[in-house]
Motif scaffolding. Structure first.
Motif, PDB file in Angstrom:
ATOM      1  N   THR A   1       0.847  -1.188   0.000  1.00  0.00           N
ATOM      2  CA  THR A   1       0.000   0.000   0.000  1.00  0.00           C
ATOM      3  C   THR A   1       0.880   1.236   0.000  1.00  0.00           C
ATOM      4  OG1 THR A   1      -0.151  -0.092   2.409  1.00  0.00           O
ATOM      5  CG2 THR A   1      -1.959  -1.065   1.181  1.00  0.00           C
ATOM      6  N   VAL A   2       0.531   2.180  -0.836  1.00  0.00           N
ATOM      7  CA  VAL A   2       1.235   3.451  -0.886  1.00  0.00           C
ATOM      8  C   VAL A   2       0.216   4.534  -0.555  1.00  0.00           C
ATOM      9  CG1 VAL A   2       2.516   5.076  -2.322  1.00  0.00           C
ATOM     10  CG2 VAL A   2       2.859   2.612  -2.633  1.00  0.00           C
ATOM     11  N   GLN A   3       0.403   5.200   0.580  1.00  0.00           N
ATOM     12  CA  GLN A   3      -0.485   6.321   0.892  1.00  0.00           C
ATOM     13  C   GLN A   3       0.021   7.528   0.115  1.00  0.00           C
ATOM     14  OE1 GLN A   3      -1.930   6.930   4.948  1.00  0.00           O
ATOM     15  NE2 GLN A   3      -1.601   9.109   4.642  1.00  0.00           N
ATOM     16  N   ALA A   4      -0.727   7.914  -0.889  1.00  0.00           N
ATOM     17  CA  ALA A   4      -0.263   8.897  -1.860  1.00  0.00           C
ATOM     18  C   ALA A   4      -0.410  10.320  -1.326  1.00  0.00           C
ATOM     19  CB  ALA A   4      -1.063   8.746  -3.147  1.00  0.00           C
ATOM     20  N   GLU A   5       0.211  11.264  -2.038  1.00  0.00           N
ATOM     21  CA  GLU A   5       0.134  12.674  -1.633  1.00  0.00           C
ATOM     22  C   GLU A   5      -1.214  13.288  -2.004  1.00  0.00           C
ATOM     23  OE1 GLU A   5       2.325  11.341  -3.628  1.00  0.00           O
ATOM     24  OE2 GLU A   5       2.648  12.457  -5.491  1.00  0.00           O
ATOM     25  N   ASP A   6      -1.913  12.700  -2.940  1.00  0.00           N
ATOM     26  CA  ASP A   6      -3.252  13.194  -3.285  1.00  0.00           C
ATOM     27  C   ASP A   6      -3.987  12.114  -4.078  1.00  0.00           C
ATOM     28  OD1 ASP A   6      -2.391  13.418  -5.970  1.00  0.00           O
ATOM     29  OD2 ASP A   6      -1.834  15.515  -5.726  1.00  0.00           O
ATOM     30  N   GLU A   7      -5.239  12.393  -4.410  1.00  0.00           N
ATOM     31  CA  GLU A   7      -6.067  11.412  -5.109  1.00  0.00           C
ATOM     32  C   GLU A   7      -5.490  11.068  -6.484  1.00  0.00           C
ATOM     33  OE1 GLU A   7      -8.622   9.807  -4.040  1.00  0.00           O
ATOM     34  OE2 GLU A   7      -9.422  10.913  -2.336  1.00  0.00           O
ATOM     35  N   ILE A   8      -4.947  12.088  -7.132  1.00  0.00           N
ATOM     36  CA  ILE A   8      -4.415  11.881  -8.486  1.00  0.00           C
ATOM     37  C   ILE A   8      -3.204  10.956  -8.418  1.00  0.00           C
ATOM     38  CG2 ILE A   8      -3.457  13.025 -10.510  1.00  0.00           C
ATOM     39  CD1 ILE A   8      -4.999  15.555  -9.670  1.00  0.00           C
ATOM     40  N   ALA A   9      -2.343  11.204  -7.443  1.00  0.00           N
ATOM     41  CA  ALA A   9      -1.175  10.334  -7.283  1.00  0.00           C
ATOM     42  C   ALA A   9      -1.613   8.917  -6.936  1.00  0.00           C
ATOM     43  CB  ALA A   9      -0.251  10.883  -6.206  1.00  0.00           C
ATOM     44  N   GLY A  10      -2.676   8.794  -6.135  1.00  0.00           N
ATOM     45  CA  GLY A  10      -3.149   7.457  -5.750  1.00  0.00           C
ATOM     46  C   GLY A  10      -3.454   6.601  -6.964  1.00  0.00           C
ATOM     47  N   VAL A  11      -4.173   7.170  -7.911  1.00  0.00           N
ATOM     48  CA  VAL A  11      -4.519   6.378  -9.101  1.00  0.00           C
ATOM     49  C   VAL A  11      -3.310   6.257 -10.026  1.00  0.00           C
ATOM     50  CG1 VAL A  11      -5.503   8.313 -10.421  1.00  0.00           C
ATOM     51  CG2 VAL A  11      -6.274   5.990 -10.887  1.00  0.00           C
ATOM     52  N   GLY A  12      -2.448   7.273 -10.051  1.00  0.00           N
ATOM     53  CA  GLY A  12      -1.243   7.202 -10.876  1.00  0.00           C
ATOM     54  C   GLY A  12      -0.334   6.077 -10.408  1.00  0.00           C
ATOM     55  N   ILE A  13      -0.159   5.981  -9.109  1.00  0.00           N
ATOM     56  CA  ILE A  13       0.664   4.915  -8.522  1.00  0.00           C
ATOM     57  C   ILE A  13       0.081   3.550  -8.893  1.00  0.00           C
ATOM     58  CG2 ILE A  13       1.180   3.863  -6.277  1.00  0.00           C
ATOM     59  CD1 ILE A  13       1.547   6.892  -5.305  1.00  0.00           C
ATOM     60  N   ALA A  14      -1.239   3.432  -8.793  1.00  0.00           N
ATOM     61  CA  ALA A  14      -1.884   2.165  -9.134  1.00  0.00           C
ATOM     62  C   ALA A  14      -1.666   1.827 -10.610  1.00  0.00           C
ATOM     63  CB  ALA A  14      -3.379   2.237  -8.825  1.00  0.00           C
ATOM     64  N   LEU A  15      -1.810   2.818 -11.459  1.00  0.00           N
ATOM     65  CA  LEU A  15      -1.658   2.570 -12.901  1.00  0.00           C
ATOM     66  C   LEU A  15      -0.214   2.221 -13.247  1.00  0.00           C
ATOM     67  CD1 LEU A  15      -2.994   2.497 -15.676  1.00  0.00           C
ATOM     68  CD2 LEU A  15      -2.610   4.967 -15.864  1.00  0.00           C
ATOM     69  N   GLY A  16       0.740   2.898 -12.599  1.00  0.00           N
ATOM     70  CA  GLY A  16       2.151   2.572 -12.813  1.00  0.00           C
ATOM     71  C   GLY A  16       2.445   1.130 -12.416  1.00  0.00           C
ATOM     72  N   ALA A  17       1.844   0.698 -11.309  1.00  0.00           N
ATOM     73  CA  ALA A  17       2.039  -0.682 -10.857  1.00  0.00           C
ATOM     74  C   ALA A  17       1.451  -1.664 -11.868  1.00  0.00           C
ATOM     75  CB  ALA A  17       1.408  -0.875  -9.484  1.00  0.00           C
TER      76      ALA A  17
END
Lengths: 633, 380
Positions: free
Chosen positions: A284-300
């Motif tokens: 789990t990566v607690q992201a800096e914002d909502e946009i980063a949250g989905v970006g991190i998921a998509l990168g993975a």
């Protein structure tokens, strides 16, 4: 010394108090003990967005409603049979929901002039006749708790805090619930604070003893275990079931799960649960914002993991552009939206279903996304697995629309066996899949499976398949940048056809019509399942016929949906929005829909839906009117 | 045939040691290098510039500084000795963000500003990849500013190349967050009133562990800087002064003239005085940095560069020497310190949990999770 026992088939209890009074905990414990006893049940926690609103005020009231029965339970209950009000604010905030004749238990210690004044009571409602139509038990819960703890070396404040356990003990005695599970829970919760632990257990038992000895309660009640399908059960909330479904989906797909998420009510518990499941390979990566949250998921996901992001409505708005990128990249991605009241910040802790159109259309361009919705807390597990199936098999973002009611509500769960879950194994591309004009083997990232139209998923680290993808329109097959007009038409059509094609793998919608002669269909989606089903039962008990069906897949719809809709005189669609599914159905099938909507931050009651359905049934078949009226007498 | 899945959950994989395992293998002697967990080419095999050149026609404007950076990158990548398939370029939006299309590695051209977050997810999931972020001044510092600073503070193992041309190129010439105050552009006809960011100062303030500056046209310096950045484990931010010949031509022209450059560029070399031509940087009584003639400088006060200092104040003070007139421009590595990389720490927690439980979860483990602690049985 035991009192007479009266048998009941169902009870609805609402615990209400100040945010700091521990009402959610009390409700949770009563729920667990009832589940353990074998009752079927459903719960509705209801709490303010503020963590601690000013003490004793109406905005600070927190409540937990529990419906438990000796038969299958579909909703948390329309009206409480018992209200436990720990202070005047809790009484005032909840009284209008309590039917006459119901039982009200209040803590008289809190009915001071000051506390009464805080909520605008000039005279105590315990004294002015306000409560004369109820069975009132006015008990000094706080001082009885403090007295019971006289020998403990604790501050008065700490002693007072155990009053919720006193209340729980009293209610447990009244409804003959076992206490062992709660004692075990307390032992683990206060393992490092023996004095507090002992005080809580003493308060719990003091509540039981008080019930046994007081003359205030003439008898106790028994609610026999429900007849439920054989199996092993536990109680579970929607958010926990959803988190477990994601883990199970990743497990069945043989993919590592990586969650990118930003905390938001009421979705945060999914992040909390998943962050504790590292043992299952969950990152789990607690992201800096909502946009980063989905970006991190998509990168993975680009790297070959199952990328997941969790949010609520405002967060879904922020993630829109990245979801569009995922549509273009054609990579798996699971986006969980636990809906809450909107627009904007709206009602963070209350439920609503008003993100349906946002989920379907809230992106630029033609960007089709499959959307599915669970229908009950337990169903969040299966819906999450279905989201993983579609995302991985079709290389597409999938939006899973839960809501605040499902997220925090709980019910008994007949445990599945992992052996029985679907195999979702995905194959990554390993070999070139085409040839260039010179006959040399090459990799075409946008060459599609002829059946699913899914493209190959070739992850970095795979030799020979190096390729570049992005959000600019790509040429069919080769995936290189293309501004060609015909190509854009083709790619837009292909993305659309791919998502529409998912309908071939989803079951036809099933209609529940026991008599087979219903002319009215009630169609729902998401968390309205329970209230609609319960309302249909009420209507049927009155001798009327009504058909009922529930949608899990909101995009694409099951392929038989149009046919089903057209085979009824009237279709009622209850939704917690202003008619979003109704709009979609009218547009897709050119059928008339009777839209029944409400956005009060609370689930529908079975009673209100029964009235709506009854009216429609009578209107559709006036001949039945007299028969029905007879039956109601 | 099925590919062996990259083992994302456990350190038991032989082909892809986890951060956990590799760190202990190094016995704590210094930090891991940036690509320590990325598979190398087999001995005897090497790649060349052509191997890294894709078949796509490069579509930047004639004279764009991006060409020089691309050529240097294509020349540099073989030096890493890594497998081509384990290198990934992730970009945002803007002229520079087309970069990945021209390299025959894996590449992801994403959306405006979001490359650092996408790359964070990728590298956290895949320790066996060398992940590069290509971004520009608008992409990284305006729309994507939040992602950049958080990638830097977390110290995600990424090499971030920030092409700074002080202008929005792809949208045809509006001022950017690094445009100098007073800059007349299409959207600032009377001159920009915005105070610009200094990307190096920003990165240092965001707790970056590696911060460097270089220039598109200085191939040797650019290569050396890329080498140092690639070797760094954690986030490495490299600001690259890059000329936009169409909308901001000559922004760094004074640094490209040999004589001018000698007087203006202060090369940052570990253990060497910070100097340009006959000028040196000294620390005054107040601790502030000043540029003085070498002959006038008290030798005790001359600043000796130490990029590995834990204290960021010197690196920050050096970053503030840059002025809009470009009269004093430090170039090179401002800061390079060792701090555990975010993704290594994240994976170590997962690995430890998996190892402690005796290996990857079985069906039975999952059944046990679903059941939890409080269950009851109904019926036979």
């Amino acid at each position: 010394m035991s009192k007479p026992v009266q048998q009941l088939d169902r009870v609805v209890i609402r615990f209400a108090g100040d945010s700091g009074d521990g009402m959610q905990l009390t409700g949770d414990r009563f729920t667990s003990d009832s589940a353990f006893h074998g009752n079927d049940l459903a719960t509705l926690p209801n709490f303010p967005a503020e963590i601690r609103a000013p003490q004793g005020t109406l905005p600070g009231v927190s409540s937990f409603q529990l419906h438990f029965a000796d038969h299958d339970v579909l909703t948390p209950g329309d009206e409480p049979d018992v209200l436990v009000a720990m202070n005047p604010a809790a009484l005032k905030a909840n009284l209008r929901d309590v039917p006459r004749g119901a039982t009200i238990i209040v803590d008289t210690d809190e009915f001071s002039r000051r506390n009464l004044g805080k909520v605008g009571y000039a005279v105590s409602p315990l004294e002015d006749g306000t409560l004369e139509s109820f069975h009132v038990h006015a008990l000094p819960l706080t001082s009885m708790t403090v007295d019971a703890l006289a020998n403990y070396d604790l501050s008065r404040k700490d002693k007072e805090r155990a009053k919720n356990m006193f209340a729980l003990g009293l209610l447990s005695w009244l409804y003959t619930r076992p206490l062992e599970a709660t004692e075990g829970f307390l032992r683990s919760k206060f393992a490092t604070k023996p004095e507090i632990l002992a005080a809580n257990i003493t308060a719990l038992h003091a509540g039981v003893h008080y019930g046994e000895t007081t003359e205030d309660f003439a008898h106790t009640y028994k609610i026999a275990p429900a007849v439920m399908a054989p199996g092993r059960y536990r109680n579970v909330t929607g958010n926990t079931a959803l988190a477990y479904g994601l883990v199970a989906g990743a497990h069945q797909a043989n993919l590592a799960l990586l969650l990118g998420s930003y905390p938001i009510t009421p979705a945060s518990d999914i992040l909390h649960v998943l962050s504790g499941l590292k043992r299952f390979g969950v990152t789990t990566v607690q992201a800096e914002d909502e946009i980063a949250g989905v970006g991190i998921a998509l990168g993975a996901s680009f790297g070959g993991a199952l990328g997941v992001t969790t949010t609520s409505g405002p967060g879904l708005a922020l993630k829109a552009e990245t979801i569009g990128l995922a549509v273009s990249l054609e990579l798996p991605l699971v986006v969980v939206d636990v809906q809450r009241g909107g627009p904007s910040t709206g009602l963070p802790t209350k439920t609503e279903q008003a993100d349906l159109l946002q989920a379907l259309f809230g992106r630029n361009g033609e960007s089709p996304v499959p959307v599915i919705a669970p229908q009950s807390p337990v169903d969040c597990f299966d819906a999450a697995i279905e989201a993983v199936r579609i995302a991985t098999a079709y290389r597409t973002p999938v939006i899973l629309l839960s809501d605040g009611y499902l997220a925090n509500g709980s019910e008994p769960w007949r445990l599945p066996h992992v052996d029985d879950l679907p195999d979702l194994t995905v194959d990554f591309a390993t070999e070139p899949n085409g040839t260039d004009p010179d006959g040399k083997p090459v990799f075409h990232p946008y060459l599609r499976d002829p059946e699913t139209l899914a493209r190959a998923w070739a992850i970095p680290g795979t030799p020979g398949l190096e390729h570049r993808i992005g959000g600019i329109e790509k040429a069919d097959v080769t995936g290189v940048i293309s501004y060609d007009p015909d190509n854009h038409q083709r790619m837009t059509d292909l993305r659309d056809a791919k998502v529409k094609g998912i309908a071939a793998t989803i079951p036809p919608i099933e209609v529940d019509d026991p008599t087979g002669d219903a002319r009215v269909l009630v169609l729902g989606w998401g968390s309205t399942y329970g209230p609609i089903y319960a309302a249909s039962r009420v209507v049927r008990r009155h001798g009327m016929s009504v058909a009922r069906a529930h949608l899990r897949h909101l995009n694409p719809f099951p392929s038989n949906l149009g046919e089903v809709l057209r085979s009824y005189d009237r279709v009622i669609v209850p939704e917690m929005n202003l008619g979003q599914l109704a709009m979609l159905l009218r547009a897709a099938y050119l059928v008339d829909i009777t839209s029944y909507t409400a956005v009060r931050g609370l689930p529908f009651t079975a009673g209100e839906l029964a009235d709506v359905i009854t009216e429609a049934v009578l209107a559709s078949n006036p001949a039945r009117h007299s028969a029905a009226t007879e039956a109601q007498k | 045939m099925k590919l062996d899945r990259p083992d994302l959950t456990s350190s038991s994989s032989a082909s892809m040691p986890s951060a956990h395992g590799a760190a202990s293998a190094h016995g704590g002697h210094g930090a891991l290098s940036g690509a320590a967990l990325v598979p190398s080419l087999q001995p005897g095999i090497s790649l060349n510039r052509k191997d890294f050149t894709s078949d796509q026609e490069v579509r930047w404007c004639p004279g764009c500084g991006d060409y020089a950076i691309l050529a240097t990158m294509q020349g540099f990548l073989p030096e890493l000795g890594l497998r081509r398939e384990n290198i990934v370029f992730v970009s945002g939006i803007g002229c520079s963000s087309r970069f990945p299309y021209y390299l025959d590695t894996y590449g992801l051209h994403s959306i405006h500003g979001r490359a650092p977050s996408i790359a964070t997810g990728l590298v956290t999931a895949r320790p066996d990849l060398s992940v590069w972020v290509i971004t520009g001044d608008g992409d990284a510092l305006s729309i994507g500013g939040n992602h950049l600073i958080h990638a830097l503070r977390r110290n995600v193992n990424l090499t971030i190349l920030l092409f700074n041309n002080e202008i929005y190129g792809l949208t045809k010439g509006q001022y950017s967050p690094t445009s100098r105050q007073g800059k007349v552009t299409k959207s600032s006809p009377l001159g920009s009133v915005d105070t610009p960011f200094n990307p190096v100062s920003l990165a240092l303030g965001a707790e970056a562990t590696f911060v460097a500056r270089t220039m598109d046209s200085d191939r040797a310096h650019l290569s050396a800087t890329l080498r140092a950045a690639a070797a760094h484990r954690g986030s490495a931010l490299v600001e690259i002064y890059q000329n936009c010949p169409i909308f901001n031509d000559g922004a760094f022209e004074v640094l490209k003239d040999r004589t001018e450059a000698e007087a203006r560029i202060f090369h940052l070399v570990d253990g060497e005085p910070v100097a340009a031509g006959d000028q040196v940087v000294v620390r005054d009584d107040m601790g502030h940095l000043r540029v003085v003639a070498r002959d006038d400088a008290d030798s005790d006060r001359i600043v000796i560069h130490d990029p590995s200092s834990e204290d960021t104040s010197l690196a920050f003070a050096l970053s503030r020497l840059s002025e809009s007139t470009l009269s004093h421009v430090p170039m090179g590595v401002f800061r390079k310190v060792n701090r555990p990389a975010y993704d290594d720490l994240v994976r170590a927690q997962v690995d430890a949990a998996v190892n402690q439980a005796g290996g990857p979860a079985s069906d039975a483990d999952l059944d046990a999770l679903l059941a939890g602690r409080d269950t009851w049985i109904v019926g036979g």
